[in-house]
Every structure is written in C-alpha cells, then in structure tokens.
Write a protein that holds these residues in place. Structure first.
Motif, PDB file in Angstrom:
ATOM      1  N   GLU A  25       8.851   2.641  -8.934  1.00 14.28           N
ATOM      2  CA  GLU A  25       8.500   2.363 -10.330  1.00 14.28           C
ATOM      3  C   GLU A  25       7.123   2.939 -10.659  1.00 14.28           C
ATOM      4  O   GLU A  25       6.910   3.477 -11.749  1.00 14.28           O
ATOM      5  N   LYS A  26       6.184   2.857  -9.706  1.00 17.99           N
ATOM      6  CA  LYS A  26       4.846   3.422  -9.923  1.00 17.99           C
ATOM      7  C   LYS A  26       4.900   4.933 -10.059  1.00 17.99           C
ATOM      8  O   LYS A  26       4.009   5.528 -10.671  1.00 17.99           O
ATOM      9  N   LEU A  27       5.927   5.560  -9.486  1.00 20.31           N
ATOM     10  CA  LEU A  27       6.093   7.002  -9.662  1.00 20.31           C
ATOM     11  C   LEU A  27       6.663   7.331 -11.038  1.00 20.31           C
ATOM     12  O   LEU A  27       6.779   8.494 -11.407  1.00 20.31           O
ATOM     13  N   GLY A  28       7.044   6.290 -11.778  1.00 21.03           N
ATOM     14  CA  GLY A  28       7.596   6.488 -13.110  1.00 21.03           C
ATOM     15  C   GLY A  28       9.109   6.634 -13.131  1.00 21.03           C
ATOM     16  O   GLY A  28       9.684   7.026 -14.140  1.00 21.03           O
ATOM     17  N   ALA A  95      -1.208   7.578  -4.469  1.00 19.52           N
ATOM     18  CA  ALA A  95      -1.793   6.535  -5.322  1.00 19.52           C
ATOM     19  C   ALA A  95      -0.846   5.350  -5.479  1.00 19.52           C
ATOM     20  O   ALA A  95      -1.291   4.212  -5.649  1.00 19.52           O
ATOM     21  N   ALA A  96       0.461   5.599  -5.388  1.00 20.13           N
ATOM     22  CA  ALA A  96       1.458   4.530  -5.526  1.00 20.13           C
ATOM     23  C   ALA A  96       1.707   3.781  -4.220  1.00 20.13           C
ATOM     24  O   ALA A  96       2.451   2.802  -4.210  1.00 20.13           O
ATOM     25  N   GLY A  97       1.098   4.238  -3.119  1.00 21.82           N
ATOM     26  CA  GLY A  97       1.265   3.541  -1.840  1.00 21.82           C
ATOM     27  C   GLY A  97       1.922   4.366  -0.755  1.00 21.82           C
ATOM     28  O   GLY A  97       2.181   3.866   0.334  1.00 21.82           O
ATOM     29  N   PRO A 118       6.600   4.084   1.385  1.00 23.04           N
ATOM     30  CA  PRO A 118       6.049   3.014   2.231  1.00 23.04           C
ATOM     31  C   PRO A 118       6.846   2.724   3.506  1.00 23.04           C
ATOM     32  O   PRO A 118       6.313   2.143   4.449  1.00 23.04           O
ATOM     33  N   ASP A 119       8.105   3.139   3.566  1.00 22.19           N
ATOM     34  CA  ASP A 119       8.908   2.932   4.775  1.00 22.19           C
ATOM     35  C   ASP A 119       8.970   4.172   5.657  1.00 22.19           C
ATOM     36  O   ASP A 119       9.697   4.198   6.647  1.00 22.19           O
TER      37      ASP A 119
END
Length: 142
Positions: A25-28, A95-97, A118-119
């Motif tokens: 979602e943070k990637l849009g 930036a999104a993790g 993240p995984d």
C-alpha cells in the motif's frame, strides 16, 4: 485441453499478511476490496498479486518442505519507462520498508536493479528500451 499461456495471479507467502499489505500500500498499489485478514489482493497492470501467510500458502499447495531458505528460484519484475524511474522505484521501496538487493546498474540491454520486500521476495525494476510499452500500458516483448 491446452493450458492458456497467461499468469492471472502471483501469490507470495509472507510472515505477516498485514505488515506486507501495508508495504505494498505504501508503494501506492491498489488493494482490492475482496482482501481479507488471511489474504490481501493487489491489482497490477496485467494480473493480481496475492499476499498470503507463508505456512498457509505451503499447506494450500501441499508443499511438505515449507522451510525458508535462501533464494527460491523466482524473481518478480516491474518494467518502467526510464532509467530514472528504476532508481526512484527502488528508493520508494526502501522508504516503504524494503531493502536494496542491487542498486540501479547499467546492463547490456538497459538499466536495472533489485529490491526485496519485507519478507525478502526479490523484485527487479528494469528499464529496457527493447521492451517498449504498448498503448495498453503493457510491455511488448517480441
């Protein structure tokens, strides 16, 4: 019967569905309303990305060895229209993790790099002028 040559959905196994869904979602990316706590769906240009618990996905596919090792033999790719978009996409993922696996690098066919979600799922971001974008927004590979 012939199996159609298409990829409708790519589902990746993750440690925490909610955390991974927040990353995308943070990637849009657009999360589909059919998402549930157990699985999140994201619309992409040509198909859908499913985010499902690692063990749940292994069980669903009846994979007996669900251990997480190193490289799983698959990368996912996002083609973009310019070299600059490669670096911007990798920076946005970090930036999104996410994490940089390989920064943008000149390649014999263009420019590209990799980030991990993240995984640890590896995503390539690539600009390849030999794979132009068609009027429908999809790349053309001949």
């Amino acid at each position: 019967m012939t199996i159609p040559a298409r990829i409708s959905i790519v589902t990746i196994g993750v440690a925490d569905v909610a955390r991974s869904a927040r990353f995308y979602e943070k990637l849009g990316w657009e999360r589909c309303t059919s998402s549930m706590d157990e699985i999140a769906w994201f619309r992409t240009a040509d198909s859908y990305l499913g985010i499902f618990g690692w063990n749940d996905l292994a069980e669903d596919a009846r994979l007996e060895d669900a251990s997480r090792g190193g490289f799983g033999g698959i990368t996912l790719a996002i083609n973009v229209e310019t070299r600059e978009m490669v670096d911007a996409a990798i920076a946005e993922a970090v930036a999104a993790g996410g994490a940089v696996l390989k920064p943008g690098t000149d390649l014999p066919f263009g420019y590209g790099g990799y980030f991990a979600d993240p995984d640890g799922h590896p995503w390539e971001v690539c600009y390849n002028p030999g794979f132009p974008f068609g009027p429908d927004g999809r790349i053309v590979i001949d």
